[in-house]
Scaffold this motif. Structure first.
Motif, mmCIF file in Angstrom:
data_model
loop_
_atom_site.group_PDB
_atom_site.id
_atom_site.type_symbol
_atom_site.label_atom_id
_atom_site.label_comp_id
_atom_site.label_asym_id
_atom_site.label_seq_id
_atom_site.Cartn_x
_atom_site.Cartn_y
_atom_site.Cartn_z
ATOM 1 N N UNK A 1 0.823 -1.207 0.000
ATOM 2 C CA UNK A 1 0.000 0.000 0.000
ATOM 3 C C UNK A 1 0.860 1.262 0.000
ATOM 4 N N UNK A 2 1.790 1.330 0.920
ATOM 5 C CA UNK A 2 2.636 2.518 1.029
ATOM 6 C C UNK A 2 3.493 2.708 -0.218
ATOM 7 N N UNK A 3 3.999 1.614 -0.758
ATOM 8 C CA UNK A 3 4.859 1.708 -1.937
ATOM 9 C C UNK A 3 4.067 2.135 -3.176
ATOM 10 N N UNK A 4 2.814 1.702 -3.281
ATOM 11 C CA UNK A 4 1.995 2.149 -4.411
ATOM 12 C C UNK A 4 1.778 3.656 -4.351
ATOM 13 N N UNK A 5 1.467 4.169 -3.180
ATOM 14 C CA UNK A 5 1.275 5.615 -3.043
ATOM 15 C C UNK A 5 2.555 6.352 -3.423
ATOM 16 N N UNK A 6 3.680 5.871 -2.918
ATOM 17 C CA UNK A 6 4.959 6.512 -3.242
ATOM 18 C C UNK A 6 5.262 6.432 -4.729
ATOM 19 N N UNK B 1 6.253 10.596 -13.737
ATOM 20 C CA UNK B 1 6.227 11.884 -14.450
ATOM 21 C C UNK B 1 4.979 11.985 -15.322
ATOM 22 N N UNK B 2 3.837 12.226 -14.690
ATOM 23 C CA UNK B 2 2.561 12.217 -15.399
ATOM 24 C C UNK B 2 2.247 13.590 -15.981
ATOM 25 N N UNK B 3 1.485 13.570 -17.083
ATOM 26 C CA UNK B 3 1.023 14.805 -17.697
ATOM 27 C C UNK B 3 -0.127 15.394 -16.872
ATOM 28 N N UNK B 4 -0.486 16.635 -17.178
ATOM 29 C CA UNK B 4 -1.583 17.286 -16.472
ATOM 30 C C UNK B 4 -2.902 16.606 -16.819
ATOM 31 N N UNK B 5 -3.893 16.837 -15.971
ATOM 32 C CA UNK B 5 -5.203 16.239 -16.207
ATOM 33 C C UNK B 5 -5.405 15.024 -15.345
ATOM 34 N N UNK B 6 -6.644 14.535 -15.260
ATOM 35 C CA UNK B 6 -6.924 13.391 -14.395
ATOM 36 C C UNK B 6 -6.328 12.099 -14.944
ATOM 37 N N UNK C 1 -6.477 0.613 -6.791
ATOM 38 C CA UNK C 1 -5.372 1.347 -7.400
ATOM 39 C C UNK C 1 -5.705 2.830 -7.513
ATOM 40 N N UNK C 2 -6.947 3.127 -7.867
ATOM 41 C CA UNK C 2 -7.390 4.516 -7.980
ATOM 42 C C UNK C 2 -7.303 5.203 -6.621
ATOM 43 N N UNK C 3 -7.675 4.492 -5.570
ATOM 44 C CA UNK C 3 -7.600 5.055 -4.220
ATOM 45 C C UNK C 3 -6.160 5.388 -3.834
ATOM 46 N N UNK C 4 -5.216 4.488 -4.170
ATOM 47 C CA UNK C 4 -3.814 4.773 -3.837
ATOM 48 C C UNK C 4 -3.307 5.975 -4.624
ATOM 49 N N UNK C 5 -3.769 6.117 -5.872
ATOM 50 C CA UNK C 5 -3.363 7.276 -6.671
ATOM 51 C C UNK C 5 -3.913 8.569 -6.072
ATOM 52 N N UNK C 6 -5.149 8.526 -5.585
ATOM 53 C CA UNK C 6 -5.736 9.712 -4.971
ATOM 54 C C UNK C 6 -5.003 10.061 -3.675
ATOM 55 N N UNK C 7 -4.607 9.044 -2.913
ATOM 56 C CA UNK C 7 -3.840 9.313 -1.702
ATOM 57 C C UNK C 7 -2.476 9.910 -2.029
ATOM 58 N N UNK C 8 -2.006 9.673 -3.250
ATOM 59 C CA UNK C 8 -0.750 10.277 -3.698
ATOM 60 C C UNK C 8 -0.948 11.693 -4.225
ATOM 61 N N UNK C 9 -2.197 12.164 -4.242
ATOM 62 C CA UNK C 9 -2.468 13.525 -4.663
ATOM 63 C C UNK C 9 -2.956 13.672 -6.081
#
Length: 384
Positions: A153-158, A164-169, A190-198
């Motif tokens: 979990x922690x590593x996915x968020x990190x 290096x993602x582009x702008x946008x959702x 996976x979407x939840x971990x991405x949201x926790x990453x900001x």
């Protein structure tokens, strides 16, 4: 490494469903009496065992990346049944080092020797929710004084933070062909971990993704350009789709999770390439593309098979087959070692890699020789 029994928690079904394992009933064949999530048993490890396994997984992952470099340098795409028209884009994806997020090694391990690589689920690995969340909460409830090989979990968020993602959702796409809900819940996690990453995220079905012919970009239902797409849709399916050429040739304009070059790691031809490059390596089983050669016991695996389908085990004692429709793409012939027997059950260790580091462990059990959709997931702990 020991297999131990323990009492199930009162209301365990409601507990695991509240934690995201809503598909434990639908993804498991109805005729089976044993549940998919079985906390009535678990495996215990020593810390030394886990540290050794972690080191072996890190080494295997590094070897796999070297194998990708080797395949591309020697143009061995035909061995992987990759269409000739897609090969240049696979190479370009690797040369750019298009970012990757995660994968799962399936390993044979009995606690007495080095783990043996069975395959690398590097494109669309599942059993993520049960590994990262459900078994962790089980540990906290049942064995709060022990530990677990589990930093997924922690590593996915990190990892999401590092990309290096582009702008946008970022879009997270499942397919409507999934009738069990496993894919939706895995992508939701996976979407939840991405949201926790900001990150800002959007959920979408693969079937609802459109193509903007004027802009030469994929778009969602609101006609927003898709710049990042996380999917559990195998690349071999995408390549064969009517819009496969657009997906393959559009790699440079968007980030795919997982990237196109992962086609070379999620294909079982990788097993033969690894054996060529690292013959006799303690974590590998002999594997060949042109037949079993001198193997007295071997298993024939379709290059793009899934869930243990279309396999054939050949031993001096006879032949055993599994049903399925895979194999037109070719086979790899791997030395066969039966999974270890623990009280009549045979575990496969699913060792997770996030980024380029070993991250955790999930275990599935089967009563047969091949792990398939009838296997059960069981938790584990590190005894302190």
């Amino acid at each position: 490494m020991r297999r131990e029994t323990s009492a199930r928690r009162d209301g365990w079904e409601e507990i695991i469903e509240s934690q995201g394992l809503a598909y434990h009933r639908t993804a498991h064949p109805e005729h089976l009496t044993r549940p998919y999530w079985d906390e009535g048993v678990h495996y215990s490890f020593t810390m030394d065992e886990v540290l050794a396994l972690e080191s072996q997984v890190d080494e295997l992952h590094g070897m796999c990346l070297e194998a990708v470099d080797h395949v591309i340098a020697h143009g061995r795409y035909r061995d992987f049944a990759i269409p000739e028209w897609a090969a240049p884009e696979v190479e370009a994806s690797w040369r750019r080092r298009d970012p990757h997020v995660y994968g799962r090694f399936d390993l044979r391990y009995d606690g007495t020797g080095p783990a043996k690589l069975l395959e690398y689920n590097a494109d669309t690995p599942t059993s993520l929710v049960e590994t990262a969340l459900v078994q962790w909460f089980w540990l906290k409830d049942v064995h709060p004084g022990d530990d677990q090989w589990n930093s997924v979990h922690e590593r996915l968020i990190d990892r999401w933070k590092e990309l290096p993602l582009q702008s946008g959702p970022a879009h997270f796409a499942w397919t409507n062909m999934d009738e069990t809900g496993e894919e939706v819940m895995t992508l939701g996690y996976l979407q939840e971990t991405a949201e926790q990453a900001g990150l800002t995220t959007v959920a979408i079905a693969m079937e609802d993704i459109g193509w903007d012919a004027a802009g030469l970009r994929f778009v969602d239902m609101e006609r927003r350009v898709i710049r990042t797409l996380c999917k559990l849709y195998p690349w071999e399916w995408a390549v064969a789709d009517p819009f496969g050429p657009q997906a393959v040739r559009g790699q440079v304009s968007m980030t795919w999770v997982e990237p196109l070059w992962k086609m070379l790691l999620s294909n079982k031809a990788l097993l033969a390439v690894l054996w060529e490059m690292y013959p006799g390596h303690p974590n590998l089983l002999p594997a060949y593309l042109d037949g079993p050669r001198d193997l007295t016991s071997h298993i024939e695996k379709p290059l793009l098979g899934r869930e243990g389908a279309s396999m054939r085990i050949v031993t001096p004692g006879g032949v055993e087959r599994t049903a399925g429709e895979y194999g037109a793409e070719g086979y790899v012939y791997q030395g066969f070692q039966a999974l270890p027997d623990f009280d009549g059950w045979r575990p496969v260790l699913g060792a997770w890699v996030v980024g380029d580091e070993a991250a955790g462990l999930g275990i599935r059990e089967t009563s047969g020789l091949i792990t398939d959709d009838s296997s059960s997931f069981v938790p584990h702990r590190i005894v302190l």
